[in-house]
Design a protein around this motif. Structure first.
Motif, mmCIF file in Angstrom:
data_model
loop_
_atom_site.group_PDB
_atom_site.id
_atom_site.type_symbol
_atom_site.label_atom_id
_atom_site.label_comp_id
_atom_site.label_asym_id
_atom_site.label_seq_id
_atom_site.Cartn_x
_atom_site.Cartn_y
_atom_site.Cartn_z
ATOM 1 N N LEU A 71 0.803 -1.221 0.000
ATOM 2 C CA LEU A 71 0.000 0.000 0.000
ATOM 3 C C LEU A 71 0.834 1.269 0.000
ATOM 4 C CD1 LEU A 71 -2.731 -1.021 2.602
ATOM 5 C CD2 LEU A 71 -2.780 -1.280 0.099
ATOM 6 N N GLY A 72 2.086 1.137 0.380
ATOM 7 C CA GLY A 72 2.967 2.298 0.488
ATOM 8 C C GLY A 72 3.546 2.357 1.887
ATOM 9 N N ARG A 73 4.831 2.557 1.954
ATOM 10 C CA ARG A 73 5.536 2.512 3.229
ATOM 11 C C ARG A 73 4.973 3.475 4.265
ATOM 12 N NH1 ARG A 73 11.569 4.365 3.096
ATOM 13 N NH2 ARG A 73 10.419 6.284 2.864
ATOM 14 N N ASP A 74 4.521 4.644 3.806
ATOM 15 C CA ASP A 74 4.066 5.669 4.736
ATOM 16 C C ASP A 74 2.562 5.651 4.997
ATOM 17 O OD1 ASP A 74 6.672 6.606 5.000
ATOM 18 O OD2 ASP A 74 6.464 7.877 3.231
ATOM 19 N N VAL A 75 1.847 4.690 4.447
ATOM 20 C CA VAL A 75 0.391 4.663 4.599
ATOM 21 C C VAL A 75 -0.018 4.261 6.015
ATOM 22 C CG1 VAL A 75 -1.708 3.457 3.844
ATOM 23 C CG2 VAL A 75 -0.086 4.295 2.171
ATOM 24 N N ILE A 76 0.704 3.310 6.603
ATOM 25 C CA ILE A 76 0.391 2.854 7.960
ATOM 26 C C ILE A 76 1.383 3.494 8.916
ATOM 27 C CG2 ILE A 76 0.188 0.889 9.523
ATOM 28 C CD1 ILE A 76 -0.529 -0.794 7.041
ATOM 29 N N GLU A 77 0.841 4.226 9.854
ATOM 30 C CA GLU A 77 1.650 4.958 10.823
ATOM 31 C C GLU A 77 1.702 4.196 12.144
ATOM 32 O OE1 GLU A 77 1.722 9.556 12.397
ATOM 33 O OE2 GLU A 77 -0.143 8.735 11.621
ATOM 34 N N THR A 78 2.877 4.115 12.743
ATOM 35 C CA THR A 78 3.030 3.517 14.067
ATOM 36 C C THR A 78 2.887 4.620 15.100
ATOM 37 O OG1 THR A 78 4.540 1.837 13.219
ATOM 38 C CG2 THR A 78 4.580 2.232 15.598
ATOM 39 N N ILE A 79 1.950 4.436 16.022
ATOM 40 C CA ILE A 79 1.742 5.378 17.123
ATOM 41 C C ILE A 79 2.327 4.719 18.366
ATOM 42 C CG2 ILE A 79 0.090 6.743 18.429
ATOM 43 C CD1 ILE A 79 0.141 7.353 15.400
ATOM 44 N N ARG A 80 3.496 5.158 18.753
ATOM 45 C CA ARG A 80 4.239 4.543 19.850
ATOM 46 C C ARG A 80 3.375 4.396 21.106
ATOM 47 N NH1 ARG A 80 9.424 3.470 20.000
ATOM 48 N NH2 ARG A 80 10.575 3.387 21.933
ATOM 49 N N ARG A 124 0.557 2.956 21.409
ATOM 50 C CA ARG A 124 -0.893 2.897 21.174
ATOM 51 C C ARG A 124 -1.277 1.918 20.085
ATOM 52 N NH1 ARG A 124 -2.768 8.465 20.000
ATOM 53 N NH2 ARG A 124 -4.758 7.453 19.812
ATOM 54 N N GLY A 125 -0.488 1.845 19.014
ATOM 55 C CA GLY A 125 -0.828 0.932 17.933
ATOM 56 C C GLY A 125 -0.515 1.496 16.578
ATOM 57 N N PHE A 126 -1.436 1.277 15.634
ATOM 58 C CA PHE A 126 -1.200 1.619 14.238
ATOM 59 C C PHE A 126 -2.456 2.277 13.666
ATOM 60 C CE2 PHE A 126 1.027 -2.135 15.536
ATOM 61 C CZ PHE A 126 2.330 -1.854 15.170
ATOM 62 N N ARG A 127 -2.243 3.158 12.697
ATOM 63 C CA ARG A 127 -3.389 3.805 12.032
ATOM 64 C C ARG A 127 -3.017 4.136 10.614
ATOM 65 N NH1 ARG A 127 -3.383 9.665 15.032
ATOM 66 N NH2 ARG A 127 -1.467 10.415 14.083
ATOM 67 N N LEU A 128 -4.052 4.299 9.801
ATOM 68 C CA LEU A 128 -3.839 4.775 8.437
ATOM 69 C C LEU A 128 -3.649 6.288 8.495
ATOM 70 C CD1 LEU A 128 -6.473 2.896 6.259
ATOM 71 C CD2 LEU A 128 -4.038 2.418 6.496
ATOM 72 N N LYS A 129 -2.667 6.765 7.756
ATOM 73 C CA LYS A 129 -2.471 8.214 7.692
ATOM 74 C C LYS A 129 -3.595 8.829 6.903
ATOM 75 C CE LYS A 129 2.421 8.935 8.247
ATOM 76 N NZ LYS A 129 3.618 9.501 7.642
#
Length: 91
Positions: free
Chosen positions: A74-83, A85-90
């Protein structure tokens, strides 16, 4: 270059820059969960439950592999790691 991601739940279909991207059923499930949260973080434990299904929670390694594969497709920057807390889509 900014990624343009669209997930069509009715088909199911993932498009990046208008081009279809093949996702496995588990990758699709994780991508949809991230999209459904509308910018809120999804915990690693929630993703582990999605991947593990009826067999139980998946390992941390399995979660990391699925997220890696999704980022690759999907693209390296599409999924963001929230230290912490987890992960989210940008957005």
């Amino acid at each position: 270059m900014e990624q343009t991601l669209m997930l069509d739940a009715e088909r199911p279909l993932a498009l990046v820059h208008g081009r279809p991207v093949g996702l496995t059923p588990l990758e699709w499930r994780v991508a949809r969960r991230l999209a459904d949260e509308d910018g809120r973080a999804v915990t690693r434990a929630e993703i582990a439950r999605l991947i593990g299904g009826e067999a139980g929670d998946a390992s941390d390694n399995a979660v990391a592999v699925h997220l890696y594969n999704l980022r690759r497709k999907l693209g390296r920057d599409v999924i963001e790691t929230i230290r912490g807390r987890g992960f989210r889509l940008k957005r």
